[in-house]
Design an enzyme around this catalytic site. Structure first.
Site, PDB file in Angstrom:
ATOM      1  N   HIS A   1       0.906  -1.214   0.116  1.00 53.97           N
ATOM      2  CA  HIS A   1       0.117   0.135  -0.042  1.00 53.97           C
ATOM      3  C   HIS A   1       0.911   1.077  -0.022  1.00 53.97           C
ATOM      4  O   HIS A   1       2.108   1.309   0.702  1.00 53.97           O
ATOM      5  CB  HIS A   1      -1.035   0.007   1.293  1.00 53.97           C
ATOM      6  CG  HIS A   1      -2.160   0.986   1.034  1.00 53.97           C
ATOM      7  ND1 HIS A   1      -2.027   2.312   1.247  1.00 53.97           N
ATOM      8  CD2 HIS A   1      -3.328   0.998   0.525  1.00 53.97           C
ATOM      9  CE1 HIS A   1      -3.085   2.806   1.178  1.00 53.97           C
ATOM     10  NE2 HIS A   1      -4.060   2.033   0.600  1.00 53.97           N
TER      11      HIS A   1
ATOM     12  N   ASP B   1      -7.970  -5.532   0.015  1.00 50.24           N
ATOM     13  CA  ASP B   1      -8.546  -6.226  -1.184  1.00 50.24           C
ATOM     14  C   ASP B   1      -8.122  -7.900  -1.083  1.00 50.24           C
ATOM     15  O   ASP B   1      -8.558  -8.480  -1.826  1.00 50.24           O
ATOM     16  CB  ASP B   1      -7.857  -5.563  -2.460  1.00 50.24           C
ATOM     17  CG  ASP B   1      -8.673  -4.172  -2.743  1.00 50.24           C
ATOM     18  OD1 ASP B   1      -9.699  -4.187  -2.497  1.00 50.24           O
ATOM     19  OD2 ASP B   1      -7.780  -3.651  -3.136  1.00 50.24           O
TER      20      ASP B   1
HETATM   21  N1  CMC Z   1       4.180  -7.417  -4.977  1.00 46.75           N
HETATM   22  C1  CMC Z   1       5.692  -7.171  -5.236  1.00 46.75           C
HETATM   23  N2  CMC Z   1       6.341  -6.522  -5.096  1.00 46.75           N
HETATM   24  C2  CMC Z   1       5.759  -5.233  -4.519  1.00 46.75           C
HETATM   25  C3  CMC Z   1       4.357  -5.295  -4.425  1.00 46.75           C
HETATM   26  C4  CMC Z   1       3.626  -6.564  -4.638  1.00 46.75           C
HETATM   27  N3  CMC Z   1       2.412  -6.706  -4.582  1.00 46.75           N
HETATM   28  N4  CMC Z   1       4.187  -3.888  -4.131  1.00 46.75           N
HETATM   29  C5  CMC Z   1       5.101  -3.096  -4.001  1.00 46.75           C
HETATM   30  N5  CMC Z   1       6.333  -4.003  -4.297  1.00 46.75           N
HETATM   31  C6  CMC Z   1       7.840  -3.741  -4.266  1.00 46.75           C
HETATM   32  C7  CMC Z   1       7.965  -2.791  -5.592  1.00 46.75           C
HETATM   33  O1  CMC Z   1       8.465  -3.595  -6.595  1.00 46.75           O
HETATM   34  C8  CMC Z   1       9.059  -1.903  -4.966  1.00 46.75           C
HETATM   35  O2  CMC Z   1      10.304  -2.612  -4.804  1.00 46.75           O
HETATM   36  P1  CMC Z   1      11.679  -2.069  -5.086  1.00 46.75           P
HETATM   37  O3  CMC Z   1      12.119  -0.944  -4.018  1.00 46.75           O
HETATM   38  O4  CMC Z   1      12.801  -3.262  -4.731  1.00 46.75           O
HETATM   39  O5  CMC Z   1      11.774  -1.425  -6.633  1.00 46.75           O
HETATM   40  C9  CMC Z   1       8.689  -1.622  -3.661  1.00 46.75           C
HETATM   41  O6  CMC Z   1       7.831  -2.915  -3.343  1.00 46.75           O
HETATM   42  C10 CMC Z   1       7.753  -0.389  -3.303  1.00 46.75           C
HETATM   43  O7  CMC Z   1       6.820  -0.510  -4.122  1.00 46.75           O
HETATM   44  P2  CMC Z   1       6.212   0.772  -5.431  1.00 46.75           P
HETATM   45  O8  CMC Z   1       5.412   0.473  -6.359  1.00 46.75           O
HETATM   46  O9  CMC Z   1       7.066   1.905  -5.301  1.00 46.75           O
HETATM   47  O10 CMC Z   1       4.903   1.342  -4.007  1.00 46.75           O
HETATM   48  P3  CMC Z   1       3.722   2.084  -4.163  1.00 46.75           P
HETATM   49  O11 CMC Z   1       3.394   2.933  -3.272  1.00 46.75           O
HETATM   50  O12 CMC Z   1       4.040   2.800  -5.450  1.00 46.75           O
HETATM   51  O13 CMC Z   1       2.574   1.145  -4.734  1.00 46.75           O
HETATM   52  C11 CMC Z   1       0.704  -0.190  -4.590  1.00 46.75           C
HETATM   53  C12 CMC Z   1       1.666   0.672  -3.879  1.00 46.75           C
HETATM   54  C13 CMC Z   1      -0.668  -0.776  -3.734  1.00 46.75           C
HETATM   55  C14 CMC Z   1       0.280   0.132  -5.953  1.00 46.75           C
HETATM   56  C15 CMC Z   1       1.538  -1.699  -4.824  1.00 46.75           C
HETATM   57  O14 CMC Z   1       1.982  -2.259  -3.528  1.00 46.75           O
HETATM   58  C16 CMC Z   1       0.735  -2.723  -5.679  1.00 46.75           C
HETATM   59  O15 CMC Z   1       0.842  -2.684  -6.823  1.00 46.75           O
HETATM   60  N6  CMC Z   1       0.205  -3.787  -5.081  1.00 46.75           N
HETATM   61  C17 CMC Z   1      -0.428  -4.756  -5.660  1.00 46.75           C
HETATM   62  C18 CMC Z   1      -1.816  -4.055  -6.100  1.00 46.75           C
HETATM   63  C19 CMC Z   1      -2.827  -3.728  -4.986  1.00 46.75           C
HETATM   64  O16 CMC Z   1      -3.173  -4.730  -4.075  1.00 46.75           O
HETATM   65  N7  CMC Z   1      -3.608  -2.780  -5.008  1.00 46.75           N
HETATM   66  C20 CMC Z   1      -4.598  -2.375  -3.783  1.00 46.75           C
HETATM   67  C21 CMC Z   1      -4.183  -1.279  -2.814  1.00 46.75           C
HETATM   68  S1  CMC Z   1      -5.048  -0.947  -1.375  1.00 46.75           S
HETATM   69  C22 CMC Z   1      -6.887  -0.851  -2.233  1.00 46.75           C
HETATM   70  C23 CMC Z   1      -6.834   0.567  -2.833  1.00 46.75           C
HETATM   71  O17 CMC Z   1      -6.500   1.398  -2.169  1.00 46.75           O
HETATM   72  O18 CMC Z   1      -7.366   0.650  -4.019  1.00 46.75           O
END
Ligand code: CMC
Length: 440
Positions: free
Chosen positions: A314, A372
């Site tokens: 998140h 989710d």
């Molecule tokens: N699986 C694997 N690696 C992940 C994941 C994941 N689900 N989420 C983040 N990472 C890694 C990412 O690759 C990065 O690694 P590194 O630092 O080595 O490059 C690190 O963790 C930070 O990730 P980020 O993409 O910079 O984090 P963000 O804050 O931009 O993204 C997120 C947050 C929710 C988009 C992401 O965690 C994600 O894509 N999760 C899966 C989709 C999901 O479950 N979304 C629902 C969110 S909750 C409900 C809502 O608000 O709608």
């Protein structure tokens, strides 16, 4: 940057080491949470913009609705803890709270429930919209279209400067969203629409419109209605997330509320946001068996592989998602009360959670299950098809979107949202006639 206090005003000093000039930027405290640096005059005073793709360090507005402390796993609606609301409140009361700022007394609640409930029906002509869609359309595609189309029907609530118009539009959106979503489902399975029944509760009415048919009587299970009501509370608002910011940005131009909420639905649809609940189920089906979990964990960690563990991570929660905790408990209650034992997908989800939470990659990056992760499993147990999961999220979030939209319209500081950019394209150059362009 250095911090200082000028009189009572805290400031942060910015030093431009090219020109040697110093600029004092005011610091503004909130009622709780981090203070913000006020950069509104930055460009005018310094000639610089800030650069923050994804808005990871940028507050876009002042708001008194929802507070999140991502490190502590705290979520408050108007100051009330989400766990308390999930346990003691109901969705209608939560809607009143988000819209009005306080919990209603008995008289206020009765009036609010009545006023919202008597907007559940759709103008009959809206029903003919549906037949323009393919039967296999995704319900979110139908929702984007039908909700945007509401502006064509309710001309008497489009004046955004009129508080009464805004109130009626808010009630209409909250009340009609379950009807629109349930009809999207009915259309997809070729069944007749089931009209709302105003003697049923909000969640009960939605489930009735989803699962009843005109051919026989249908009684909604109280367990399912209660669980659905709780899920609606948990999803009702979440501060300035992508879809809420979309609603605010769309509304900042003065667009009508139906158009703004349709924009929010479009943003919610993505798998990184509301579409994740559907993606979790797809992922669990793809993994298929506990023996395959390690292979998928490996894929999630591989930077050359686009696969991510859906329902994990998140932007704000870096400890745990308090909604996920309530959802996990609700999930067990629902499966228990519906007598669903040894649900393979739930067992797979639990094992996936256990393995991921012990894995250094997820621990170091503070990636925990989010809301989710469990909601999809509950929806599945209720018999709701996967393609409807995000539509349900939209039903629940409508009150948050409309509360935030109202707050923005009432804010005397409201301005059209207009971010700037760091331009890296071609600099000014002369037009080249086609005959003189070189072959590539
Ligand atoms: N699986 C694997 N690696 C992940 C994941 C994941 N689900 N989420 C983040 N990472 C890694 C990412 O690759 C990065 O690694 P590194 O630092 O080595 O490059 C690190 O963790 C930070 O990730 P980020 O993409 O910079 O984090 P963000 O804050 O931009 O993204 C997120 C947050 C929710 C988009 C992401 O965690 C994600 O894509 N999760 C899966 C989709 C999901 O479950 N979304 C629902 C969110 S909750 C409900 C809502 O608000 O709608």
């Amino acid at each position: 940057m250095a911090e200082a206090k000028k009189g009572n005003q805290q400031t942060v000093t910015l030093l431009d080491n090219e020109s040697g000039k110093k600029y004092d930027l005011p610091v503004i405290p909130g009622s709780t949470g981090p203070k913000v640096i006020d950069v509104r005059r930055l460009y005018g005073d310094t000639g610089y913009f800030t650069y923050d793709p994804g808005f990871t360090s940028t507050g876009s507005c002042e708001s008194a609705i929802t507070y999140i402390d991502g490190d502590e796993g705290i979520l408050l609606y108007r100051g009330y803890r989400i766990q308390d609301l999930a346990e003691h409140s109901d969705y209608m009361e939560t809607c009143y709270l988000l819209l009005n700022g306080d919990l209603p007394n008995t008289e206020q609640k009765t009036k609010f429930v009545h006023d919202v409930t008597y907007h559940t029906m759709l103008q009959e002509q809206i029903n003919s919209f549906y037949s323009g869609f393919r039967r296999d359309s995704h319900p979110m595609a139908v929702m984007c279209g039908v909700v945007g189309g509401l502006a064509a029907f309710y001309h008497d609530s489009l004046d955004i400067t009129n508080a009464r118009h805004r109130e009626i539009a808010s009630y209409r959106l909250i009340a009609k969203m379950p009807t629109i979503a349930a009809q999207a489902y009915k259309y997809s399975v070729g069944q007749p629409f089931v009209y709302p029944q105003n003697d049923l509760g909000f969640a009960e009415n939605f489930l009735h419109m989803m699962f009843a048919t005109p051919a026989e009587k249908y009684k909604v299970s109280p367990t399912m209605a209660k669980a659905m009501d709780r899920i609606l509370i948990l999803h009702a608002d979440h501060e300035q997330n992508a879809s809420t910011s979309t609603v605010r940005l769309a509304g900042s131009s003065g667009a009508n509320p139906f158009a703004c909420i349709a924009a929010g639905i479009a943003s919610l649809w993505g798998p990184a946001h509301g579409g994740a609940n559907e993606a979790v189920l797809d992922m669990l089906n793809q993994i298929g068996d506990k023996k395959n979990i390690n292979e998928y964990i490996k894929k999630a960690k591989d930077k050359d592989d686009s696969f991510r563990l859906m329902g994990f991570g998140h932007r704000v929660y870096k400890n745990f998602d308090p909604r996920a905790k309530v959802m996990q408990q609700t999930c067990h209650e629902v499966l228990g009360e519906l007598g669903i034992k040894n649900e393979p997908l739930l067992e797979l989800a639990m094992e996936l959670e256990r393995i991921a939470l012990e894995d250094d990659y997820f621990v170091e990056r503070k990636l925990y299950p989010n809301v989710d992760f469990y909601s999809g499993i509950i929806f599945r147990a209720m018999g709701i098809p996967t393609s409807m999961f995000t539509a349900l999220f939209a039903v629940a979030r409508t009150v948050g979107w409309i509360s935030q939209w109202n707050e923005m319209i009432e804010d005397p500081q409201m301005k059209i949202g207009r971010p700037r950019q760091l331009y890296t394209g071609a600099t000014e150059r002369d037009y080249v006639p086609e005959a003189k362009r070189k072959a590539k």
